[in-house]
Scaffold this active site. Sequence first.
Site, mmCIF file in Angstrom:
data_model
loop_
_atom_site.group_PDB
_atom_site.id
_atom_site.type_symbol
_atom_site.label_atom_id
_atom_site.label_comp_id
_atom_site.label_asym_id
_atom_site.label_seq_id
_atom_site.Cartn_x
_atom_site.Cartn_y
_atom_site.Cartn_z
ATOM 1 N N GLU A 1 0.810 -1.209 0.000
ATOM 2 C CA GLU A 1 0.000 0.000 0.000
ATOM 3 C C GLU A 1 0.853 1.272 0.000
ATOM 4 O O GLU A 1 1.663 1.499 0.910
ATOM 5 C CB GLU A 1 -0.925 -0.001 1.229
ATOM 6 C CG GLU A 1 -1.686 1.293 1.480
ATOM 7 C CD GLU A 1 -2.681 1.608 0.375
ATOM 8 O OE1 GLU A 1 -2.779 2.795 -0.004
ATOM 9 O OE2 GLU A 1 -3.356 0.681 -0.109
ATOM 10 N N ASP B 1 1.333 -0.360 -4.973
ATOM 11 C CA ASP B 1 0.077 -0.297 -5.727
ATOM 12 C C ASP B 1 -0.170 1.056 -6.372
ATOM 13 O O ASP B 1 -0.686 1.137 -7.485
ATOM 14 C CB ASP B 1 -1.107 -0.716 -4.857
ATOM 15 C CG ASP B 1 -1.309 0.180 -3.633
ATOM 16 O OD1 ASP B 1 -0.432 1.019 -3.336
ATOM 17 O OD2 ASP B 1 -2.350 0.032 -2.958
ATOM 18 N N HIS B 2 0.216 2.142 -5.690
ATOM 19 C CA HIS B 2 0.022 3.484 -6.255
ATOM 20 C C HIS B 2 0.829 4.470 -5.418
ATOM 21 O O HIS B 2 1.457 4.103 -4.425
ATOM 22 C CB HIS B 2 -1.465 3.877 -6.264
ATOM 23 C CG HIS B 2 -2.132 3.783 -4.919
ATOM 24 N ND1 HIS B 2 -1.947 4.714 -3.918
ATOM 25 C CD2 HIS B 2 -2.979 2.853 -4.399
ATOM 26 C CE1 HIS B 2 -2.646 4.378 -2.859
ATOM 27 N NE2 HIS B 2 -3.282 3.244 -3.112
ATOM 28 N N THR C 1 -6.048 1.633 -5.459
ATOM 29 C CA THR C 1 -5.728 0.234 -5.183
ATOM 30 C C THR C 1 -6.523 -0.718 -6.067
ATOM 31 O O THR C 1 -5.990 -1.719 -6.559
ATOM 32 C CB THR C 1 -6.000 -0.103 -3.701
ATOM 33 O OG1 THR C 1 -5.184 0.740 -2.874
ATOM 34 C CG2 THR C 1 -5.678 -1.556 -3.396
ATOM 35 N N HIS D 1 -1.303 3.759 4.648
ATOM 36 C CA HIS D 1 -2.399 4.416 3.929
ATOM 37 C C HIS D 1 -2.609 5.812 4.512
ATOM 38 O O HIS D 1 -2.525 6.012 5.718
ATOM 39 C CB HIS D 1 -3.679 3.580 4.064
ATOM 40 C CG HIS D 1 -4.767 3.953 3.104
ATOM 41 N ND1 HIS D 1 -5.398 5.177 3.123
ATOM 42 C CD2 HIS D 1 -5.320 3.261 2.076
ATOM 43 C CE1 HIS D 1 -6.303 5.208 2.163
ATOM 44 N NE2 HIS D 1 -6.277 4.058 1.506
#
Length: 632
Positions: free
Chosen positions: A254, A472-473, A298, A413
């Site tokens: 994440e 993921d990003h 995500t 996150h």
Amino acid sequence: MKKFSWSRHSVLIIAIVATWITTYIGYHTSFNMKIDNKMQEFILFMNPLSFLLFIYGLALFMKSTKKRNMYLLTVSMITSIVMFSNAVFYRFFNDFITLPVLFQTNNFGDLSSSVTGNMHLTDVLFFSDVLIILLAIRFIPKVEHAENTGKMTRKLYFVMTAVVMMLNLSLAEAQRPQLLTRSFDRELLVKNIGAYNYHLYDIVLQTKSHAQRVLADGSELVEVSNHINANYAEPDPEKFGIAKGRNIIAVSLESVQSFVINEEMNGQVITPFLNELSKDPDTFYFSDFYHQTGLGKTSDSEFIVENSLYGVNGGAVFFTHSGNTYDSLSERLGDNGYFTNVLHANGRSFWNRDIMYDALNIEKFYDVESFEVSDENSVNWGMKDIPFVEQSVAHMADMQQPFYSRLITLTNHFPFDLNEEDKLIEAFDSNSTTLNQYFQTVRYTDEAIKVLFEELKEKGLYDNSIIVMYGDHYGISENHDKAMGKYLDKEITPYDNAKLQRVPLYIHIPGYGKGETIDEVSGQIDLRPTILHLMGLETKGDLQFGTDIFSPEHEPFVIFRDGRFVTDKNVFVKDVCYDTETGEEVDRAGCDPFVERASTELGYSDMTIIGDLLRFKDEGISKPELKEFEEK
């Protein structure tokens, strides 16, 4: 004393208020929606109003009192049924009804068998407005319409309705920017625009997708397939099948970006375990690998990895096209004897995963109900990464082998909150709290990955597995350029922002011994063919836009969802061409050949998703038809 007289619109007003209040009370009695502040509570209170003003207000166009009253009763009955149905459905699925769910009739068996058990005595509340309207019709004296004021009254009424709607949307957008474009959470939509408007939005969204799907035909699939086949890259014969038969453990890291790997922050090592892993002889570490997600974040990452297709522009495929046919990584592996599953300690419906995972033919979803979650092992968005990986490995130990397990971590996150006992390094000292805390949560995730490897070894799963880990990003957006500039000791340019979209990729094959750092430009779109080739599964003829990263024919060309791209020589951002190595602006001629290619590829991907073209593959587009189309 002046005698009280009823307004000619009394029944209409009572109907609106009665349904408004019963809806609001129903929100609190039948749905477990978290309200964080007074503004959210106010939005929840007012969000049914604009729809009710509009739908009940249509009665103003009816001249007959009897017809008006019948219309008001019918509307109140429909809204009551909608709220009651959602309440029963929510208790069983912890979610709100969508059109795709209604059309998936296999769900009805599970629901119908539990309807009685999920009905509560308090559900009669949803129908109390019907009773109130009946009483109003029965006891309030009839008042004839004043024809000379009717038109002006209607105009003022619907202007007021529009004002209420705009106020609701403005407040919702202020609380949750890009609410409608990032429609990943149905509960979030209901909290902000209301249950009734949510269902209208769902209808519009699904109708638009359906219309575009209906207009598609098999010739478009042939066109897309020919483009893909022309760019196919043959696998490296030395690496094809080197992990055949092993378990596949894919870990979505994440918000982890590459700028933290093999780096320090104020003298503190940020990712000690991942740094060590990048130099491990069993690891291929990709230092110039990019995420290619859009607004789906995500979920886009999941979609790209599974399908080697780009996400859609302005939304999340998981939400907009969950009813499509796909040829996913999970499906290919499942067809070859793998038990396919996803482990993520979050709700089933978040990002519409419960529906989309069925479309991707993922056999099992270990959601939050599969984990022992408590206040002690949770922070920020949910379960901490260390207990998550510990419990995930315990699940994997019980799985049939070989398996393909995809783990989605959560601790790193936004807004990057962490308990004091989990802060393994000090915070950064910039003007951005977000960036300052980001380093600490990344460090915690790094520790969780170390625990993952230890647990896999302890459970005897390590030696017969291949471990693929990827960011993921992005975690730090352009809004924090000033703080990033302090950390990187430079002014952040559009070129830098493009390069900051690099995320780590690790392919770890225990016992292989020939790992290396690979600095070739690649992206998430390439993971599906790369993994399948490592497992000895051919992908020629598959509808995928990525190519095997290990292939000698792999082209260093990464396209972002917004049209930016990176090659081994240039970076293209906002119509400006930069030199990849220096970051200096150069003649656009170096980028021009790739601009059209990027647009074409994104267009073909959109065509595939919006038209649901892969259904034609299942219907049997034959090779002679492909050849015939090529000749034309």
